[in-house]
Design a protein around this motif. Sequence first.
Motif, PDB file in Angstrom:
ATOM      1  N   ASP A  22     -11.310  23.046   7.849  1.00  0.00           N
ATOM      2  CA  ASP A  22     -11.579  23.069   6.359  1.00  0.00           C
ATOM      3  C   ASP A  22     -13.052  22.963   6.133  1.00  0.00           C
ATOM      4  O   ASP A  22     -13.513  22.940   4.998  1.00  0.00           O
ATOM      5  N   LYS A  23     -13.980  23.137   7.379  1.00  0.00           N
ATOM      6  CA  LYS A  23     -15.117  23.146   7.272  1.00  0.00           C
ATOM      7  C   LYS A  23     -16.014  24.713   7.182  1.00  0.00           C
ATOM      8  O   LYS A  23     -15.607  25.505   7.913  1.00  0.00           O
ATOM      9  N   ILE A  24     -17.243  24.981   6.753  1.00  0.00           N
ATOM     10  CA  ILE A  24     -17.981  25.907   6.910  1.00  0.00           C
ATOM     11  C   ILE A  24     -19.350  25.656   7.197  1.00  0.00           C
ATOM     12  O   ILE A  24     -19.686  24.388   6.765  1.00  0.00           O
ATOM     13  N   PHE A  25     -20.170  26.564   7.664  1.00  0.00           N
ATOM     14  CA  PHE A  25     -21.535  26.279   8.153  1.00  0.00           C
ATOM     15  C   PHE A  25     -22.235  27.002   7.060  1.00  0.00           C
ATOM     16  O   PHE A  25     -22.337  28.083   6.671  1.00  0.00           O
ATOM     17  N   VAL A  26     -23.062  25.905   6.438  1.00  0.00           N
ATOM     18  CA  VAL A  26     -23.937  26.435   5.391  1.00  0.00           C
ATOM     19  C   VAL A  26     -25.323  26.288   5.396  1.00  0.00           C
ATOM     20  O   VAL A  26     -25.649  25.114   5.835  1.00  0.00           O
ATOM     21  N   ALA A  27     -26.336  26.929   4.558  1.00  0.00           N
ATOM     22  CA  ALA A  27     -27.667  26.387   4.375  1.00  0.00           C
ATOM     23  C   ALA A  27     -27.928  25.854   3.232  1.00  0.00           C
ATOM     24  O   ALA A  27     -27.273  26.403   2.203  1.00  0.00           O
ATOM     25  N   ARG A  28     -28.633  24.743   3.204  1.00  0.00           N
ATOM     26  CA  ARG A  28     -29.228  23.957   2.038  1.00  0.00           C
ATOM     27  C   ARG A  28     -30.136  24.669   1.316  1.00  0.00           C
ATOM     28  O   ARG A  28     -31.266  24.625   2.116  1.00  0.00           O
ATOM     29  N   ASP A 130     -15.967  19.925  -0.530  1.00  0.00           N
ATOM     30  CA  ASP A 130     -17.117  19.435  -1.263  1.00  0.00           C
ATOM     31  C   ASP A 130     -17.752  20.410  -2.357  1.00  0.00           C
ATOM     32  O   ASP A 130     -18.640  19.871  -3.125  1.00  0.00           O
ATOM     33  N   PHE A 131     -17.502  21.691  -2.552  1.00  0.00           N
ATOM     34  CA  PHE A 131     -17.718  22.454  -3.451  1.00  0.00           C
ATOM     35  C   PHE A 131     -16.690  22.756  -4.551  1.00  0.00           C
ATOM     36  O   PHE A 131     -16.975  23.512  -5.421  1.00  0.00           O
ATOM     37  N   ARG A 132     -15.678  21.891  -4.720  1.00  0.00           N
ATOM     38  CA  ARG A 132     -14.624  21.923  -5.698  1.00  0.00           C
ATOM     39  C   ARG A 132     -15.015  20.872  -6.782  1.00  0.00           C
ATOM     40  O   ARG A 132     -15.546  19.661  -6.171  1.00  0.00           O
ATOM     41  N   GLY A 133     -14.883  20.936  -7.933  1.00  0.00           N
ATOM     42  CA  GLY A 133     -14.958  19.892  -8.927  1.00  0.00           C
ATOM     43  C   GLY A 133     -16.274  20.271  -9.760  1.00  0.00           C
ATOM     44  O   GLY A 133     -17.084  20.715  -9.390  1.00  0.00           O
ATOM     45  N   SER A 134     -16.171  19.633 -10.956  1.00  0.00           N
ATOM     46  CA  SER A 134     -17.576  19.830 -11.906  1.00  0.00           C
ATOM     47  C   SER A 134     -18.635  19.333 -11.267  1.00  0.00           C
ATOM     48  O   SER A 134     -19.784  19.782 -11.691  1.00  0.00           O
ATOM     49  N   ALA A 135     -18.508  18.164 -10.559  1.00  0.00           N
ATOM     50  CA  ALA A 135     -20.008  17.607  -9.815  1.00  0.00           C
ATOM     51  C   ALA A 135     -20.352  18.138  -8.697  1.00  0.00           C
ATOM     52  O   ALA A 135     -21.270  17.584  -7.942  1.00  0.00           O
ATOM     53  N   ALA A 136     -19.616  19.266  -8.047  1.00  0.00           N
ATOM     54  CA  ALA A 136     -20.073  19.690  -6.785  1.00  0.00           C
ATOM     55  C   ALA A 136     -21.189  20.505  -6.890  1.00  0.00           C
ATOM     56  O   ALA A 136     -21.304  21.087  -7.871  1.00  0.00           O
ATOM     57  N   PRO A 137     -21.921  20.734  -5.828  1.00  0.00           N
ATOM     58  CA  PRO A 137     -23.341  21.314  -5.612  1.00  0.00           C
ATOM     59  C   PRO A 137     -22.487  22.771  -5.754  1.00  0.00           C
ATOM     60  O   PRO A 137     -21.437  23.149  -5.289  1.00  0.00           O
TER      61      PRO A 137
END
Length: 157
Positions: A22-28, A130-137
Amino acid sequence: MVKKSRKGRIRPLALCVFRRGDKIFVARGHDGHTRQTFYRPVGGAIKFGEPAAAALKREVMEELDAAVEGLRYLGALENIFRYEGKAGHEIALIFDGRFTDPDLNRDDLVLAGKDSGEILYEAMWLALDDFRGSAAPPLYPAGLLALLDGAAAADIA
């Protein structure tokens, strides 16, 4: 000689979604103008005459010193945005893939993406939730989460 303006240019990108469960590798990234932190898959610009998959492998090697294998095309996303107060427009070709080095699959891994010795970003494994929901980045390009949800559904079928 007249210098051509880069204004209004569409930037072609090749980005890789490295998935592990359920994880992905991403750049911040961070937009200092809006003070917003955001995330996007790693990859970069496609040079004229360069196939997208080759561009992706080159960019990941240049920035992360990591090799990529098992590339599978997922789709294209158009991204029209503002960054640091300036308008941007990208067409991103999205691939699924994996690192050839299994040590890069650790949950605690944080890699610095570099270009000419300058740190461009930090990249890490984060849960898709971590990217779901209104408060997610935000996860860019826009529409990526829906594309990944659709790709996962297609893989099950």
